[in-house]
Enzyme design. Structure first.
Site, PDB file in Angstrom:
ATOM      1  CG  HIS A 107      -6.417  -5.246   1.770  1.00 28.29           C
ATOM      2  ND1 HIS A 107      -6.492  -5.907   2.544  1.00 28.29           N
ATOM      3  CD2 HIS A 107      -7.678  -4.647   2.006  1.00 28.29           C
ATOM      4  CE1 HIS A 107      -6.759  -5.894   3.453  1.00 28.29           C
ATOM      5  NE2 HIS A 107      -7.858  -6.123   3.480  1.00 28.29           N
ATOM      6  CG  ASP A 116      -2.444  -8.352   0.500  1.00 23.42           C
ATOM      7  OD1 ASP A 116      -2.003  -8.370   1.316  1.00 23.42           O
ATOM      8  OD2 ASP A 116      -4.116  -7.477   0.855  1.00 23.42           O
ATOM      9  CG  ASP A 123      -5.261  -9.887   2.872  1.00 24.69           C
ATOM     10  OD1 ASP A 123      -4.184 -10.230   1.433  1.00 24.69           O
ATOM     11  OD2 ASP A 123      -4.675  -9.095   3.477  1.00 24.69           O
ATOM     12  CG  HIS A 140      -2.478  -1.392   1.313  1.00 25.33           C
ATOM     13  ND1 HIS A 140      -2.504  -1.368   0.344  1.00 25.33           N
ATOM     14  CD2 HIS A 140      -1.968  -1.680   2.020  1.00 25.33           C
ATOM     15  CE1 HIS A 140      -3.855  -2.185   0.714  1.00 25.33           C
ATOM     16  NE2 HIS A 140      -3.598  -2.444   0.982  1.00 25.33           N
TER      17      HIS A 140
HETATM   18  C1  SP5 Z   1      -1.309  -4.725   3.700  1.00 26.02           C
HETATM   19  C2  SP5 Z   1      -2.561  -5.228   3.695  1.00 26.02           C
HETATM   20  O1  SP5 Z   1      -3.147  -5.935   4.069  1.00 26.02           O
HETATM   21  N1  SP5 Z   1      -2.927  -3.615   4.565  1.00 26.02           N
HETATM   22  C3  SP5 Z   1      -4.415  -4.001   4.563  1.00 26.02           C
HETATM   23  C4  SP5 Z   1      -4.688  -2.492   5.741  1.00 26.02           C
HETATM   24  C5  SP5 Z   1      -6.366  -2.744   5.587  1.00 26.02           C
HETATM   25  N2  SP5 Z   1      -6.761  -1.904   6.519  1.00 26.02           N
HETATM   26  C6  SP5 Z   1      -8.372  -1.426   6.465  1.00 26.02           C
HETATM   27  C7  SP5 Z   1      -9.006  -2.853   6.756  1.00 26.02           C
HETATM   28  C8  SP5 Z   1     -10.806  -1.966   7.096  1.00 26.02           C
HETATM   29  C9  SP5 Z   1     -11.702  -3.270   7.056  1.00 26.02           C
HETATM   30  N3  SP5 Z   1     -12.956  -3.216   7.413  1.00 26.02           N
HETATM   31  C10 SP5 Z   1     -13.131  -4.473   7.791  1.00 26.02           C
HETATM   32  C11 SP5 Z   1     -14.084  -4.398   9.963  1.00 26.02           C
HETATM   33  C12 SP5 Z   1     -14.299  -6.307   9.835  1.00 26.02           C
HETATM   34  N4  SP5 Z   1     -14.784  -5.969  10.874  1.00 26.02           N
HETATM   35 ZN    ZN Z   2      -4.427  -7.563   2.672  1.00 25.07          ZN
END
Ligand code: SP5
Ligand code: ZN
Length: 342
Positions: free
Chosen positions: A197, A195, A284, A160
């Protein structure tokens, strides 16, 4: 397959993050790397080596703005002098219609050099982030030395992080630094980001370049973080047009749907004529991941490793995310053992 790993990541710990309106213990925790290295040992994947001291802080400037790296190097000392030894975290950002100028305020600088409040900085963060860069650079050296594969067990993750912004648990973009190092050595590099994301930082770093292909499979930005990048129509710009491929999937994707996207991504990499592959290896996508919404299972990671192996490219696996911690070792090492066995 050799694994590059150091315990220097452990000082990046006890972070808190804003999630669903609450301040919670950070999902991106030291135990993640520990459970992966334990599994590497348990299955005897191969030798485990410490990273070489390759000057990661300077090398990071191959893809990051020097002022950003210098900011990361010094911010916690400056923060601690004012606020004590607690995490430094941005909460105001230079959004649309606001000035894009570096403030003198520490809180202002934190916002300038971040795109979200998901990258807290503690006393050990910079040391850990530089060790992760050295880890990825050491992996890169192994491939340059003739290894057909290597696993850089980086923590914190990196995909990211943009040229001058932290976010999403990421500070220095390990995979992008590895890819840039390959490119400067004259290699034709593809990055495959699996990943969950979207790898917005990696995409942004190479967006206008035709010499590094970026392919990302991820949760659709209509549903999922980072929300403001990862659409299919983001295809690269200028000379880089056509050299960025986003393969977003809506929530609920299981292996059947995922395998189709992986096939599309791998075919693009083959057509590009890459001679080296960097895999941003996030796990993930697993069905029990606490912050994600895909449905991959343990054995699906074996299929993933086999499909990547079928590209027949020297392959540098760089650790990214994965937060179902107890399963993370199995899922990560399943990709690697299946790659190795294929
Ligand atoms: C490297 C990597 O995998 N970074 C991921 C960062 C994610 N940050 C925001 C996640 C928002 C998740 N929202 C859902 C919550 C579930 N209750
Ligand atoms: Zn991720």
């Amino acid at each position: 397959m050799e694994t590059i790993f150091t315990t220097d990541h452990e000082g990046h710990a006890d972070t808190f993050e804003l999630i669903d309106g609450q301040m919670l213990p950070g999902f991106e925790m030291p135990r993640r790397a520990q459970i992966v290295i334990d599994r590497v040992r348990a299955v005897a994947l191969g030798p485990i080596s410490a990273p070489e001291p390759l000057g990661g802080a300077e090398a990071a400037k191959r893809v990051h703005a020097p002022a950003y790296v210098d900011f990361l190097a010094t911010i916690h000392d400056r923060w601690r002098a004012h606020y004590g030894d607690r995490q430094a975290l941005a909460f105001t950002f230079p959004c649309r219609n606001l000035h894009q100028k570096v403030p003198e305020s520490l809180a202002g600088q934190l916002g300038y050099y971040a795109f979200d409040a998901g990258a807290p900085i503690v006393a050990g963060t910079f040391k850990a982030a530089v060790a992760a860069v050295d880890t990825a650079l050491t992996g890169t050296q192994r491939i340059e030395g003739g290894a057909t594969s290597v696993f850089s067990l980086c923590r914190p993750p990196g995909h990211h992080a943009t040229a001058d912004q932290a976010g999403g648990y990421c500070y220095l973009n390990n995979a992008a630094i590895a890819a840039e190092t390959f490119a400067r050595a004259g290699r034709r590099v593809a990055i495959l980001d699996v990943d969950y994301h979207h790898g917005n930082g990696t995409q942004a770093i190479f967006y206008d370049r035709p010499d590094v292909l970026v392919v990302s499979l991820h949760g659709h930005p209509l549903d999922e973080y980072p929300y403001f990048a990862g659409y299919e129509d983001e295809r690269g710009a200028g000379a880089g047009e056509g050299f960025n491929l986003n393969l977003p999937m809506r929530w609920g994707a299981a292996w059947d749907r995922y395998a189709e996207a992986l096939e599309t991504g791998c075919r693009r990499i083959a057509a590009f004529g890459a001679d080296v592959l960097v895999v941003s290896l996030g796990l993930d996508t697993y069905k029990e991941d606490p912050i994600s919404h895909f449905r991959l299972e343990h054995q699906d990671y074996l299929r993933m490793g086999e499909r990547i192996a079928a590209l027949r490219l020297p392959t540098h696996f760089v650790m990214e995310g994965g937060y179902a911690v107890e399963a993370l070792g199995i899922n990560t090492v399943n990709v690697l053992t299946a790659f190795q066995g294929a």
